[in-house]
Design a protein around this motif. Sequence first.
Motif, PDB file in Angstrom:
ATOM      1  N   UNK A   1      40.024  33.870  13.961  1.00 13.55           N
ATOM      2  CA  UNK A   1      41.332  34.197  13.386  1.00 13.55           C
ATOM      3  C   UNK A   1      42.399  33.123  13.671  1.00 13.55           C
ATOM      4  N   UNK A   2      42.401  32.511  14.849  1.00 19.84           N
ATOM      5  CA  UNK A   2      43.382  31.432  15.047  1.00 19.84           C
ATOM      6  C   UNK A   2      43.250  30.324  13.995  1.00 19.84           C
ATOM      7  N   UNK A   3      42.044  30.069  13.523  1.00 21.24           N
ATOM      8  CA  UNK A   3      41.884  29.069  12.461  1.00 21.24           C
ATOM      9  C   UNK A   3      42.470  29.571  11.148  1.00 21.24           C
ATOM     10  N   UNK A   4      42.276  30.835  10.864  1.00 23.80           N
ATOM     11  CA  UNK A   4      42.810  31.435   9.637  1.00 23.80           C
ATOM     12  C   UNK A   4      44.334  31.275   9.589  1.00 23.80           C
ATOM     13  N   UNK A   5      44.980  31.604  10.708  1.00 25.40           N
ATOM     14  CA  UNK A   5      46.444  31.597  10.727  1.00 25.40           C
ATOM     15  C   UNK A   5      47.041  30.192  10.828  1.00 25.40           C
ATOM     16  N   UNK A   6      46.221  29.204  11.156  1.00 29.29           N
ATOM     17  CA  UNK A   6      46.762  27.858  11.352  1.00 29.29           C
ATOM     18  C   UNK A   6      46.250  26.844  10.353  1.00 29.29           C
ATOM     19  N   UNK A   7      45.304  27.254   9.500  1.00 23.66           N
ATOM     20  CA  UNK A   7      44.584  26.262   8.696  1.00 23.66           C
ATOM     21  C   UNK A   7      45.509  25.462   7.790  1.00 23.66           C
ATOM     22  N   UNK A   8      46.515  26.109   7.235  1.00 22.21           N
ATOM     23  CA  UNK A   8      47.397  25.360   6.329  1.00 22.21           C
ATOM     24  C   UNK A   8      48.784  25.153   6.933  1.00 22.21           C
ATOM     25  N   UNK A   9      48.902  25.323   8.261  1.00 23.38           N
ATOM     26  CA  UNK A   9      50.191  25.083   8.919  1.00 23.38           C
ATOM     27  C   UNK A   9      50.492  23.584   8.967  1.00 23.38           C
ATOM     28  N   UNK A  10      51.783  23.271   9.065  1.00 27.18           N
ATOM     29  CA  UNK A  10      52.182  21.872   9.132  1.00 27.18           C
ATOM     30  C   UNK A  10      51.696  21.264  10.441  1.00 27.18           C
ATOM     31  N   UNK A  11      51.090  20.081  10.380  1.00 20.04           N
ATOM     32  CA  UNK A  11      50.727  19.417  11.621  1.00 20.04           C
ATOM     33  C   UNK A  11      51.984  18.902  12.300  1.00 20.04           C
ATOM     34  N   UNK A  12      52.025  18.776  13.556  1.00 20.14           N
ATOM     35  CA  UNK A  12      51.059  19.096  14.570  1.00 20.14           C
ATOM     36  C   UNK A  12      51.556  20.329  15.318  1.00 20.14           C
ATOM     37  N   UNK A  13      52.860  20.401  15.533  1.00 18.79           N
ATOM     38  CA  UNK A  13      53.382  21.465  16.396  1.00 18.79           C
ATOM     39  C   UNK A  13      53.194  22.852  15.805  1.00 18.79           C
ATOM     40  N   UNK A  14      53.467  23.000  14.510  1.00 15.93           N
ATOM     41  CA  UNK A  14      53.305  24.323  13.903  1.00 15.93           C
ATOM     42  C   UNK A  14      51.865  24.790  13.973  1.00 15.93           C
ATOM     43  N   UNK A  15      50.950  23.870  13.727  1.00 12.62           N
ATOM     44  CA  UNK A  15      49.541  24.226  13.771  1.00 12.62           C
ATOM     45  C   UNK A  15      49.131  24.628  15.184  1.00 12.62           C
ATOM     46  N   UNK A  16      49.622  23.872  16.149  1.00 16.08           N
ATOM     47  CA  UNK A  16      49.370  24.206  17.558  1.00 16.08           C
ATOM     48  C   UNK A  16      49.864  25.613  17.884  1.00 16.08           C
ATOM     49  N   UNK A  17      51.111  25.896  17.502  1.00 20.77           N
ATOM     50  CA  UNK A  17      51.660  27.217  17.831  1.00 20.77           C
ATOM     51  C   UNK A  17      50.918  28.335  17.113  1.00 20.77           C
ATOM     52  N   UNK A  18      50.528  28.080  15.861  1.00 22.99           N
ATOM     53  CA  UNK A  18      49.804  29.114  15.114  1.00 22.99           C
ATOM     54  C   UNK A  18      48.489  29.470  15.811  1.00 22.99           C
ATOM     55  N   UNK A  19      47.829  28.462  16.358  1.00 21.71           N
ATOM     56  CA  UNK A  19      46.572  28.718  17.081  1.00 21.71           C
ATOM     57  C   UNK A  19      46.839  29.504  18.364  1.00 21.71           C
ATOM     58  N   UNK A  20      47.771  29.019  19.167  1.00 18.68           N
ATOM     59  CA  UNK A  20      48.025  29.641  20.471  1.00 18.68           C
ATOM     60  C   UNK A  20      48.550  31.067  20.302  1.00 18.68           C
ATOM     61  N   UNK A  21      49.487  31.257  19.404  1.00 20.68           N
ATOM     62  CA  UNK A  21      50.058  32.592  19.224  1.00 20.68           C
ATOM     63  C   UNK A  21      49.013  33.600  18.746  1.00 20.68           C
TER      64      UNK A  21
END
Lengths: 422, 422, 422
Positions: B222-242
């Motif tokens: 699920x962390x990949x699902x929520x982060x797959x199209x997030x803006x790199x790098x910080x947003x993607x990082x936060x989407x994974x961690x959250x």
Amino acid sequence: MRFKFPLMALGLEITMIVLFGLFVEYEVDENIIQHHNSTSSASMDRFLELYPLFQDVHVMIFVGFGFLMTFLKKYGFSSVGINLLIAALGLQWGTIAQGLLHSHGEKVHIGIKSMINADFSTATVLISFGAVLGKTSPVQMLIMTIIEITIFAGNEWLVAEKFQASDIGASMTIHAFGAYFGLAVAGILYRPGLRMGHENDESVYHSDLFAMIGTLFLWIFWPSFNSAIAAPVDNQYRAIVNTYLSLAACVVTAYALSSLVEHRGKLDMVHIQNATLAGGVAVGTCADMAIKPYGSMIIGSVAGMVSVLGFKFLTPFFATKLRIQDTCGVHNLHGLPGLIGGLAGIVAIAMESSDMSKVAMQAAALGSSIGTAIVGGLITGLILKIPIWGQPSDQTCYDDSVYWEVWHCVLNKDIRICGEIR
Amino acid sequence: MRFKFPLMALGLEITMIVLFGLFVEYEVDENIIQHHNSTSSASMDRFLELYPLFQDVHVMIFVGFGFLMTFLKKYGFSSVGINLLIAALGLQWGTIAQGLLHSHGEKVHIGIKSMINADFSTATVLISFGAVLGKTSPVQMLIMTIIEITIFAGNEWLVAEKFQASDIGASMTIHAFGAYFGLAVAGILYRPGLRMGHENDESVYHSDLFAMIGTLFLWIFWPSFNSAIAAPVDNQYRAIVNTYLSLAACVVTAYALSSLVEHRGKLDMVHIQNATLAGGVAVGTCADMAIKPYGSMIIGSVAGMVSVLGFKFLTPFFATKLRIQDTCGVHNLHGLPGLIGGLAGIVAIAMESSDMSKVAMQAAALGSSIGTAIVGGLITGLILKIPIWGQPSDQTCYDDSVYWEVWHCVLNKDIRICGEIR
Amino acid sequence: MRFKFPLMALGLEITMIVLFGLFVEYEVDENIIQHHNSTSSASMDRFLELYPLFQDVHVMIFVGFGFLMTFLKKYGFSSVGINLLIAALGLQWGTIAQGLLHSHGEKVHIGIKSMINADFSTATVLISFGAVLGKTSPVQMLIMTIIEITIFAGNEWLVAEKFQASDIGASMTIHAFGAYFGLAVAGILYRPGLRMGHENDESVYHSDLFAMIGTLFLWIFWPSFNSAIAAPVDNQYRAIVNTYLSLAACVVTAYALSSLVEHRGKLDMVHIQNATLAGGVAVGTCADMAIKPYGSMIIGSVAGMVSVLGFKFLTPFFATKLRIQDTCGVHNLHGLPGLIGGLAGIVAIAMESSDMSKVAMQAAALGSSIGTAIVGGLITGLILKIPIWGQPSDQTCYDDSVYWEVWHCVLNKDIRICGEIR
């Protein structure tokens, strides 16, 4: 089994360790680092970049192939267990066999490409294993692993180095090769006693669901299989996209044809488990070429239909007329789609290039793959037919309890009695 | 089924191939390379960088959703099989529908983002499929796939381009949308005959274990699902961690509530299979925002509890009072947590920004997602209710043998008789 | 169970949220970005680069360990379900416990390494869970999770920071530690009533196949486990290659020995499910060192053989003479191979370096891991023995229906009666 199997397995593992000691080195060792620092670093970056694709292929080999064959109701231990054994031994021997052929006299340097290729080389044996599933012993499979990977490596070297043919997803060198090799072995090992079928040569409800685990992981990761060793960046991109689209189209046509050919329009799990994957095989040879998105969908659509028709009409024909009993129907999943892939590759090369010699070389690669497979399979079949390898009797075919401890408990007048089956 | 299903499936696949021929191109073709070499190269590097995340999502769609629904004792073939069919067709149509809406009159260029988005668009249909599972025919699912993805793409375009709303993990556009669409269809297709339940609408021991395969792969990726199209790098990082933290917290509270509401403190597999995932849904909209690690854990904790309570109290209420039979309880896994996600997004935006128009747009996105889902679902339900699509009778609901060859053998006085069930 | 379990679980989750609020921050927050822009960006690139390896480890923890333990015929819900609960709680507590010990008074910054380490810390508990599987309650497992991870984090800090020992794949700190901790707990919780075995302490055909899902995903992704936190690039490369080869060799020797020690040369699923993984454990400590490819194959070969022999001869000895009932045989999969790994590490360090103090530190790390594990396990066992945690009676051991709703329906004179078992 008593001593033949353990002694042969231990002997093979000792041989592998000696061969690795003699011929295999790390890709990066201290000498290389000192002299070519930047190159080494780039090659190592590529290692980590390709590692996820390698892991996808690894899942296909061990979970995908392993569970795909668990559809038989009493042969799940052997399917997933002997699959693991073949692949673990095969990847060691494949590293050596392919490595030495391509190393031009140097030592074999183990890197991400050699690991991917080692997994690939085991795939040929696992495909052939599908053709003889349930009718052979673990000892026979150890022998087939060593012989088949040797011949595979020879043919692959011929196709890649001599014919300079394209076969990025290995429709010819792995799928057609593995299928026709296995069919040749199955032909030699023909069992007239199973002519009328066998009560264990069928699935039960839950074994069909276990098999779907295999199908889905193969389906999902096939784009990685077809692109893992493609040239970066554009070829790798196209190999992924084309395979993804070919597989999607293949699913829809396989469902349509399954319903069309079956009794009262119903779907057949055998088709769903297998024919939905034919698109991955068929697009293999030309996966990294600019065949257009709709081109790969056409290839996948055709493969899905041909594969279902193969299961419905060819497999019974093979069993009765050609005396080839193909347990998993590998001809329909790997053989025919591999042929389609080889032919599609010839057409794609012909349309792309005016150099007819390239087209001829591509055709030679297809011919060589099928030819060496059949000859190699016939010879291997004859070796396996020698009645000293512990092959099961007709009656005990498709039954795990011949080679596995399968305990069974019964309640008898309130006393629980447990014992090994048979 | 006899001809309707195969002809419709073949017709749809031919349509897809024609549409791809007309509208879809590689992201990298020769023209692009010549003119914008560096851009293309960067975009291709991003392709391989995101490819592992795409594959995680791919596993969720095909293994995760597919096996999650195998909990029914006699409906495993359909769950995992029709899931594959819907997804394979849906990703082709999703590529076209979403692609054309976002392409501003140009051709659709297929790349890693369009592949991820295509998988996403199929998720909506698979969620709705859960609401009507066991009560519809494959033909009906083909129709729903095409209609639902069209409406989904329209709403997604509205949310992203018009409202400029945040919804990185698609709590609103996928989860709430898919759930309420499915509930609307289920409401229209209400079967009074199943009012008292159905003997096949239940699990057996091993079917519950198969379902856990689905649960775990959904949970893990699920962390990949929520982060797959997030803006790199910080947003993607936060989407994974959250997402990772929200899911971990959600598991603990879901177990606690399951034990609290069940008879004698026992755990219920239905809750464990589903409510443990609610944290992934609920954190979706604001996954890439700086909501603090403990913030995502609060969201996950609440979602896990709400989801269990939904299964315990809302699903029976829906079935009896609202006449909506929600087979998989998608309202509790996707509907309610999707709502929580949408509301959490509004709160997060309000706390981050003083611009009230952004908050209003966020609320509009939530309203639009639920509104179009309900209206779209009602219309789709009416189309599916036309009695020509081969829907099963009440008696044959939740039973694979209506649409699948399910062989069964019995021993009768030492003679083995095999035949199709029913 | 009635209230103890839900209240303890909710209490623990609230505690976690408070601790995260007090001590945990994003690795990248606005302050960090402003001051160290380039560093932050590099660290974030590394985040995405390692994310696929993290996901491999994540699959091992949740699918691998979870399904590996489903081999018991009536304990699949608990195996895969309590595994999920332990891991979800454990990764939260592990983030805090390990984070604070290594943070030197600063806040814990959550990044890819802390996420990998958090998954690692749960692995110790899951290994110990295997030793007491079927004989403990969920409440006891919550308690063990908190205590064991605390002690694990202390020992890991000692090994890494004080002894500066090498243990990249954690043969000592995770595998040996988890095994001996679990054995100590099992020793304290010894049940004389199960001296003669228990009718549910055995597998059935399909439960053994479910367990193979766990085995294969553990086997496939073990190279990621051993390399995930290795230094880039060369050490990480070697950790992957060495683990890959050790595991391949281990499979072949495990099969050979299984056949050698079993009745009439048959293979035993218990060995195949477990001993094939021993090579991953045993190569752990020295995985990133230049031990040569054949060196890792020797380590794997030995581990595979030792593990099978352990299952055959040591486990019964432990149960009868030492009064330690090791349900999953974790001593053979994690204990002995962990010891081999620790010893191999000492030898590898001794051969690489003339600095005897490094060798001594390495030995101290092995001693510390086993010592703290045994002492910690004994204390934990005494706490768990207090008869207020809802442990099952001897009779209800290995039975899901004590803690799970397991419905069962029977036909009685044409009337279907459904009810909870027991």
